[in-house]
Design an enzyme around this catalytic site. Structure first.
Site, PDB file in Angstrom:
ATOM      1  N   GLU A  90       0.823  -1.208   0.000  1.00  0.00           N
ATOM      2  CA  GLU A  90       0.000   0.000   0.000  1.00  0.00           C
ATOM      3  C   GLU A  90       0.858   1.260   0.000  1.00  0.00           C
ATOM      4  O   GLU A  90       1.909   1.296   0.630  1.00  0.00           O
ATOM      5  CB  GLU A  90      -0.809   0.090   1.297  1.00  0.00           C
ATOM      6  N   CYS A 103       3.084   8.373   1.819  1.00  0.00           N
ATOM      7  CA  CYS A 103       3.467   7.437   2.884  1.00  0.00           C
ATOM      8  C   CYS A 103       3.854   6.121   2.210  1.00  0.00           C
ATOM      9  O   CYS A 103       3.024   5.512   1.536  1.00  0.00           O
ATOM     10  CB  CYS A 103       2.272   7.261   3.819  1.00  0.00           C
ATOM     11  N   CYS A 110       4.849  -7.265   8.362  1.00  0.00           N
ATOM     12  CA  CYS A 110       5.696  -6.671   9.404  1.00  0.00           C
ATOM     13  C   CYS A 110       5.793  -7.633  10.575  1.00  0.00           C
ATOM     14  O   CYS A 110       4.814  -8.279  10.931  1.00  0.00           O
ATOM     15  CB  CYS A 110       5.089  -5.340   9.871  1.00  0.00           C
ATOM     16  N   CYS A 114       3.092  -4.889  16.896  1.00  0.00           N
ATOM     17  CA  CYS A 114       2.390  -3.889  17.719  1.00  0.00           C
ATOM     18  C   CYS A 114       0.907  -4.276  17.719  1.00  0.00           C
ATOM     19  O   CYS A 114       0.317  -4.470  16.648  1.00  0.00           O
ATOM     20  CB  CYS A 114       2.579  -2.481  17.150  1.00  0.00           C
ATOM     21  N   CYS A 117      -1.932  -2.411  15.585  1.00  0.00           N
ATOM     22  CA  CYS A 117      -1.656  -2.062  14.181  1.00  0.00           C
ATOM     23  C   CYS A 117      -2.118  -3.163  13.232  1.00  0.00           C
ATOM     24  O   CYS A 117      -1.878  -4.348  13.477  1.00  0.00           O
ATOM     25  CB  CYS A 117      -0.154  -1.820  14.018  1.00  0.00           C
ATOM     26  N   GLY A 157       5.461  -2.045   7.513  1.00  0.00           N
ATOM     27  CA  GLY A 157       6.849  -2.472   7.713  1.00  0.00           C
ATOM     28  C   GLY A 157       7.612  -1.589   8.671  1.00  0.00           C
ATOM     29  O   GLY A 157       7.184  -0.480   9.012  1.00  0.00           O
ATOM     30  N   GLU A 158       8.737  -2.114   9.115  1.00  0.00           N
ATOM     31  CA  GLU A 158       9.613  -1.364  10.019  1.00  0.00           C
ATOM     32  C   GLU A 158      10.846  -0.965   9.206  1.00  0.00           C
ATOM     33  O   GLU A 158      11.666  -1.821   8.859  1.00  0.00           O
ATOM     34  CB  GLU A 158       9.969  -2.253  11.222  1.00  0.00           C
ATOM     35  N   SER A 189      10.058   6.752  10.272  1.00  0.00           N
ATOM     36  CA  SER A 189       9.496   6.414  11.582  1.00  0.00           C
ATOM     37  C   SER A 189       9.887   4.998  11.985  1.00  0.00           C
ATOM     38  O   SER A 189       9.759   4.066  11.198  1.00  0.00           O
ATOM     39  CB  SER A 189       7.973   6.530  11.503  1.00  0.00           C
ATOM     40  N   SER A 212       8.015   5.857  17.310  1.00  0.00           N
ATOM     41  CA  SER A 212       6.690   5.432  17.790  1.00  0.00           C
ATOM     42  C   SER A 212       6.833   5.028  19.247  1.00  0.00           C
ATOM     43  O   SER A 212       7.254   3.919  19.551  1.00  0.00           O
ATOM     44  CB  SER A 212       6.194   4.237  16.973  1.00  0.00           C
ATOM     45  N   LEU A 213       6.484   5.941  20.136  1.00  0.00           N
ATOM     46  CA  LEU A 213       6.652   5.663  21.567  1.00  0.00           C
ATOM     47  C   LEU A 213       5.372   5.044  22.140  1.00  0.00           C
ATOM     48  O   LEU A 213       5.387   3.948  22.685  1.00  0.00           O
ATOM     49  CB  LEU A 213       7.043   6.954  22.304  1.00  0.00           C
ATOM     50  N   HIS A 214       4.273   5.747  22.009  1.00  0.00           N
ATOM     51  CA  HIS A 214       2.929   5.252  22.329  1.00  0.00           C
ATOM     52  C   HIS A 214       2.683   4.866  23.790  1.00  0.00           C
ATOM     53  O   HIS A 214       1.602   4.359  24.112  1.00  0.00           O
ATOM     54  CB  HIS A 214       2.540   4.070  21.439  1.00  0.00           C
ATOM     55  N   ASN A 288      -6.774   5.131  14.649  1.00  0.00           N
ATOM     56  CA  ASN A 288      -7.638   4.735  13.544  1.00  0.00           C
ATOM     57  C   ASN A 288      -8.095   3.310  13.848  1.00  0.00           C
ATOM     58  O   ASN A 288      -7.299   2.380  13.756  1.00  0.00           O
ATOM     59  CB  ASN A 288      -6.771   4.728  12.277  1.00  0.00           C
ATOM     60  N   CYS A 331      -2.533   2.120   8.549  1.00  0.00           N
ATOM     61  CA  CYS A 331      -1.536   1.164   8.083  1.00  0.00           C
ATOM     62  C   CYS A 331      -2.067  -0.252   7.935  1.00  0.00           C
ATOM     63  O   CYS A 331      -2.572  -0.829   8.882  1.00  0.00           O
ATOM     64  CB  CYS A 331      -0.391   1.111   9.077  1.00  0.00           C
TER      65      CYS A 331
HETATM   66  N1  SAH Z   1       7.162   0.572  11.820  1.00  0.00           N
HETATM   67  C1  SAH Z   1       7.282   1.982  11.851  1.00  0.00           C
HETATM   68  C2  SAH Z   1       6.560   2.731  10.748  1.00  0.00           C
HETATM   69  C3  SAH Z   1       5.191   2.270  10.342  1.00  0.00           C
HETATM   70  S1  SAH Z   1       3.783   2.674  11.308  1.00  0.00           S
HETATM   71  C4  SAH Z   1       6.870   2.512  13.213  1.00  0.00           C
HETATM   72  O1  SAH Z   1       6.393   1.734  14.027  1.00  0.00           O
HETATM   73  O2  SAH Z   1       7.075   3.685  13.490  1.00  0.00           O
HETATM   74  C5  SAH Z   1       3.631   4.417  11.314  1.00  0.00           C
HETATM   75  C6  SAH Z   1       2.927   4.942  12.556  1.00  0.00           C
HETATM   76  O3  SAH Z   1       1.508   4.632  12.546  1.00  0.00           O
HETATM   77  C7  SAH Z   1       3.475   4.327  13.824  1.00  0.00           C
HETATM   78  O4  SAH Z   1       3.597   5.317  14.810  1.00  0.00           O
HETATM   79  C8  SAH Z   1       2.384   3.342  14.182  1.00  0.00           C
HETATM   80  O5  SAH Z   1       2.436   2.974  15.523  1.00  0.00           O
HETATM   81  C9  SAH Z   1       1.146   4.085  13.793  1.00  0.00           C
HETATM   82  N2  SAH Z   1      -0.082   3.280  13.632  1.00  0.00           N
HETATM   83  C10 SAH Z   1      -0.181   1.972  13.353  1.00  0.00           C
HETATM   84  N3  SAH Z   1      -1.471   1.588  13.311  1.00  0.00           N
HETATM   85  C11 SAH Z   1      -2.202   2.694  13.577  1.00  0.00           C
HETATM   86  C12 SAH Z   1      -3.596   2.950  13.673  1.00  0.00           C
HETATM   87  N4  SAH Z   1      -4.493   2.003  13.476  1.00  0.00           N
HETATM   88  N5  SAH Z   1      -4.008   4.214  13.950  1.00  0.00           N
HETATM   89  C13 SAH Z   1      -3.098   5.209  14.121  1.00  0.00           C
HETATM   90  N6  SAH Z   1      -1.767   5.034  14.023  1.00  0.00           N
HETATM   91  C14 SAH Z   1      -1.325   3.791  13.769  1.00  0.00           C
END
Ligand code: SAH
Length: 343
Positions: A90, A103, A110, A114, A117, A157-158, A189, A212-214, A288, A331
Site C-alpha cells: 500500500e 506514505c 511486518c 504492535c 496495528c 513495515g519497520e 518512523s 513510535s513511543l505510544h 484509527n 496502516c
Molecule cells: N514501523 C514503523 C513505521 C510504520 S507505522 C513505526 O512503528 O514507526 C507508522 C505509525 O503509525 C506508527 O507510529 C504506528 O504505531 C502508527 N499506527 C499503526 N497503526 C495505527 C492505527 N491504526 N491508527 C493510528 N496510528 C497507527
C-alpha cells in the site's frame, strides 16, 4: 535483472567506472530516468548505441501494477500496488497545506507485532527492494500527475528492519537531479530498533526521525509493543538523546491515544517527565480503529486534556489531524482487506 530505480547517482557512477565510461553519464542517466521518465532506453538521445545496448542488458525499466486506487473525500488517495512476485503493498498520497505527502511501505508484512496495528496481522514475507520503495513515489507522480513534496516512511513495515534498502531509497529520492525531495521534507518512523537509531545518527542526509513511543512507561509499552521487551524505554531514550546530540536535530515522538490504555492525565504527566528537556516534538495521533482489534480511539475531550497537560508542562505538542479514515488509510488496512477478498 536490476531495476534502474534501485540505483543512486553514486551507484551509477561506480557502474560506469567499472565499464570504463565517464562518470558524468550518471547525471545524464538520472535525468533520463526521473525527469524524462523514459519507458525504454531507446529514448536516450545523448549516448552511444552500444552503450544503450549495454544498459538494456544490465537494467530493466519497470513499473508497479496499480490494482486498486481509492480516493477519500478529503483528497487522500490510497494505492494498492502489485509487485512482480504478486505480493501487494500500500502507498498513500495525502494533500495538505505544504504540498503532497506520500506514505511509503518498506516491507511486505511486518514482524514487529504492535498489537493495535493492522500491518502486523500479516507476518513479514520479505524486505522491499530499494527500487520497489522508489517506484511507489515514481508511480504516484506518474498516475496522478503531481510533484511529491514530502515523504513519510510510515507505511507497512519497520524501515529500520530493512535499513540498507531504506537508506539507499532516501539517497535516490533526495537527488536534486531526480525526484528532488528535500531531506527536511522526509521523515522516517521507527518503533525503536535501538542499534539502528545509533547507526542512523551517522547518516549524512538531514532526514527527520520519528519514534513510535505510544506509552509513557515499560508496563504499558510492553503490553502494546513487543519490541519494548528487547529495547525498553530507558534504552530507547538514551538512543534518542545520543541521536539529538550527534545530529543537532529535533526528534518527533509519535503517541497514539488509545482509550483507557495510555490516555489518562497520569500518563500525560509521566510522558512529560520522560521527555522533559529533550529536543523533541510530540505528535498525538487519534487511533484509527481496526475492525479486528479491540482498541478504541480516545474521546475528543480526553485527547484535549492529554494535549493540554503536555502543553502546560512545556512540551512541544500537536494533535495530528487525521486523513483518509473513510478509505481505510490506517496502516495495513487496505492490504489486509484485499487479501481476504473483502474489497
Ligand atoms: N514501523 C514503523 C513505521 C510504520 S507505522 C513505526 O512503528 O514507526 C507508522 C505509525 O503509525 C506508527 O507510529 C504506528 O504505531 C502508527 N499506527 C499503526 N497503526 C495505527 C492505527 N491504526 N491508527 C493510528 N496510528 C497507527
Amino acid at each position: 535483472m536490476n531495476s534502474i530505480y534501485g540505483y543512486s547517482q553514486k551507484d551509477f557512477e561506480d557502474y560506469l567506472l567499472s565499464l570504463g565510461e565517464k562518470k558524468f553519464r550518471a547525471k545524464q542517466l538520472i535525468e533520463w530516468v526521473y525527469r524524462h521518465k523514459i519507458k525504454s532506453f531507446d529514448e536516450i538521445t545523448n549516448m552511444k548505441k552500444d552503450f544503450i545496448e549495454r544498459l538494456k542488458s544490465d537494467f530493466i525499466i519497470n513499473r508497479l501494477e496499480c490494482v486498486r486506487l481509492q480516493e477519500s473525500s478529503d483528497g487522500t488517495k490510497k494505492f494498492l500496488f502489485k509487485l512482480s512476485d504478486g505480493n501487494l503493498i500500500e502507498t498513500v498520497l495525502m494533500v495538505n497545506e505544504y504540498g503532497y505527502s506520500v506514505c511509503v511501505t518498506t516491507e511486505v508484512g511486518c514482524n514487529m507485532g504492535c498489537v493495535f496495528c493492522a500491518s502486523g496481522m500479516k507476518k513479514k514475507i520479505r524486505n522491499l527492494e530499494t527500487s520497489e520503495i522508489v517506484l511507489q513515489i515514481f508511480m504516484v507522480e506518474e498516475l496522478t500527475n503531481i510533484k511529491v513534496t514530502n515523504i513519510v516512511v510510515m507505511g507497512i513495515g519497520e524501515p529500520f528492519d530493512n535499513y540498507d534498502n531504506v537508506i539507499r531509497f532516501l539517497r535516490i529520492v533526495n537527488d536534486p537531479l531526480g525526484l528532488e525531495i528535500g531531506s527536511r521534507h522526509i521523515t522516517v518512523s521507527t518503533c525503536g530498533l535501538v542499534p539502528k537509531i545509533y547507526e542512523y545518527s551517522d547518516f549524512d542526509l538531514q532526514v527527520n526521525l520519528a519514534i513510535s513511543l505510544h506509552a509513557p512507561n515499560d508496563e504499558i509499552r510492553n503490553q502494546i509493543m513487543p519490541i519494548n521487551k528487547t529495547y525498553n524505554i530507558q534504552k530507547l531514550i538514551e538512543a534518542i538523546k545520543f541521536y539529538i546530540e550527534k545530529t543537532n536535530r529535533r526528534v518527533t515522538i509519535e503517541y497514539i491515544l488509545l482509550k483507557g490504555l495510555n490516555d489518562s492525565m497520569a500518563c500525560a504527566n509521566m510522558l512529560a517527565d520522560l521527555l522533559h528537556g529533550l529536543n523533541i516534538y510530540v505528535n498525538l495521533i487519534p487511533y484509527n480503529e481496526v475492525i479486528e482489534k479491540p482498541y478504541k480511539r480516545s474521546s475528543q475531550s480526553d485527547m484535549k486534556i492529554f494535549f493540554d497537560v503536555l502543553k502546560k508542562r512545556r512540551i512541544n505538542v500537536q494533535l495530528r489531524k487525521e486523513q483518509g479514515s473513510d478509505i481505510d488509510a490506517a496502516c495495513g488496512q487496505l492490504r489486509s482487506k484485499e487479501m481476504k477478498g473483502r474489497v
